[in-house]
Enzyme design. Structure first.
Site, PDB file in Angstrom:
ATOM      1  CE  LYS A  32      -2.392   1.764   3.679  1.00 23.44           C
ATOM      2  NZ  LYS A  32      -2.259   3.234   3.746  1.00 23.44           N
ATOM      3  CG  ASP A  59      -4.770   4.710   1.585  1.00 21.43           C
ATOM      4  OD1 ASP A  59      -5.892   5.187   1.358  1.00 21.43           O
ATOM      5  OD2 ASP A  59      -4.322   4.540   2.736  1.00 21.43           O
ATOM      6  CE  LYS A  61      -7.680   6.933   3.909  1.00 25.70           C
ATOM      7  NZ  LYS A  61      -6.238   6.691   3.935  1.00 25.70           N
ATOM      8  CG  ASP A  64     -12.059  18.137  -5.929  1.00 26.96           C
ATOM      9  OD1 ASP A  64     -12.995  18.936  -6.172  1.00 26.96           O
ATOM     10  OD2 ASP A  64     -10.886  18.497  -5.813  1.00 26.96           O
ATOM     11  CB  ILE A  65     -16.497  18.744  -8.242  1.00 25.04           C
ATOM     12  CG1 ILE A  65     -15.298  19.108  -9.107  1.00 25.04           C
ATOM     13  CG2 ILE A  65     -16.800  19.854  -7.250  1.00 25.04           C
ATOM     14  CD1 ILE A  65     -15.547  20.279 -10.036  1.00 25.04           C
ATOM     15  CG  ASN A  67     -15.090  17.371 -14.908  1.00 24.18           C
ATOM     16  OD1 ASN A  67     -15.149  16.484 -15.770  1.00 24.18           O
ATOM     17  ND2 ASN A  67     -14.372  18.479 -15.048  1.00 24.18           N
ATOM     18  CB  THR A 119     -10.577   3.769  12.126  1.00 20.87           C
ATOM     19  OG1 THR A 119      -9.385   4.004  11.390  1.00 20.87           O
ATOM     20  CG2 THR A 119     -11.293   2.587  11.532  1.00 20.87           C
ATOM     21  N   GLY A 210       0.520  -2.317   8.827  1.00 23.10           N
ATOM     22  CA  GLY A 210       1.667  -1.406   8.769  1.00 23.10           C
ATOM     23  C   GLY A 210       2.707  -1.760   9.800  1.00 23.10           C
ATOM     24  NE  ARG A 211       1.618   2.260  13.263  1.00 20.93           N
ATOM     25  CZ  ARG A 211       0.751   3.030  13.908  1.00 20.93           C
ATOM     26  NH1 ARG A 211       1.190   3.892  14.812  1.00 20.93           N
ATOM     27  NH2 ARG A 211      -0.546   2.964  13.649  1.00 20.93           N
TER      28      ARG A 211
END
Ligand code: C5P
Length: 232
Positions: A32, A59, A61, A64-65, A67, A119, A210-211
């Site tokens: 990721k 990742d 995320k 926005d609009i 278009n 989260t 991850g960690r």
């Protein structure tokens, strides 16, 4: 696709990420890439990791609009990524536009999943800052259903929500779950956690770790432990 361990490579530089991936020798874990690495190294880091034979969850995320999201997704799709994501809060129209943008000329496209509620956002914060007064679980399931309605492939959610998401949206709707810890590992800032073994039991499709892997003394052994608990 499905039932795999995705390593969250939360590093700031290409040097750090390659030093880390070099430890895996012949193995090619699913990786990721988050905002930190993407913004510091640019799209070239995606091409280089892909060239080394890894599958990639980008990742970023998007939110926005419609278009702008559609056009941005078209750019990301050219990077040959395997999974990417956006915020379900951007509305069904935005999610539909994202899907259109992702479709490549040969008809293929990366898997697209939606973040429901982060989260790090709890019910109290939702009420106070966002004026959303519904219970958080209802909001998460509503966003998951919206993502499904828009034609997306699944959601990023807490492993504690995965079972319910499958109940509401069907078994084929992917649940990608961070917040994974071994029984004997540090929690860090994660609060709602689950072991890889339990994540398998409740039917999570991909775990994002991850960690517990990146900060382990032996990251390859930690990765293999995840594979044994979650995949094998
Ligand atoms: O180190 P750790 O296992 O906590 O890393 C989890 C990864 O999953 C991080 O990259 C974090 O940004 C990401 N993530 C998360 N919770 C979400 C969405 C993404 O922990 N709801």
């Amino acid at each position: 696709m499905g039932k795999d361990v995705i390593i969250a490579c939360d590093f700031q530089s290409k040097k750090e990420v390659f030093e880390f991936l070099d430890k895996f020798k012949g193995k090619k874990p699913f990786v990721k890439i988050g905002m930190e690495l993407f913004y510091s190294e640019g799209p070239q880091i995606v091409r280089e990791i892909k060239k080394r034979g890894h599958k990639i969850f980008l990742d970023l995320k998007l939110h926005d609009i419609p278009n702008t999201v559609k056009k941005s997704m078209a750019v990301l799709s050219k990077l040959d990524i395997d999974i990417c994501n956006l915020h379900a809060g951007g509305t069904i129209t935005m999610m539909e536009a994202a899907l259109e943008g992702l479709r490549r000329s040969d008809g293929t496209r990366p898997i697209l999943i939606a973040v429901t509620q982060l989260t790090s956002t709890d019910e109290e914060t939702m009420k106070r800052d966002l004026l959303i007064s519904e219970p958080i679980e209802k909001v998460v399931m509503h966003y998951a259903k919206n993502a499904k309605k828009a034609g997306l492939d699944g959601v990023v959610c807490s492993p504690l929500e995965a079972e319910k998401v499958h109940e509401f949206c069907g078994k084929d709707f992917l649940t990608v779950t961070p917040g994974i810890r071994f029984v004997d590992s540090e929690l860090g800032d994660q609060k709602r956690i689950m072991t890889p073994k339990d994540a398998k039991k409740i039917g999570s499709d991909y775990i994002v770790v991850g960690r517990p892997i990146t900060a382990a003394l032996d990251p390859v052994a930690a990765y293999m432990r995840c594979i044994e608990e979650f995949v094998d």
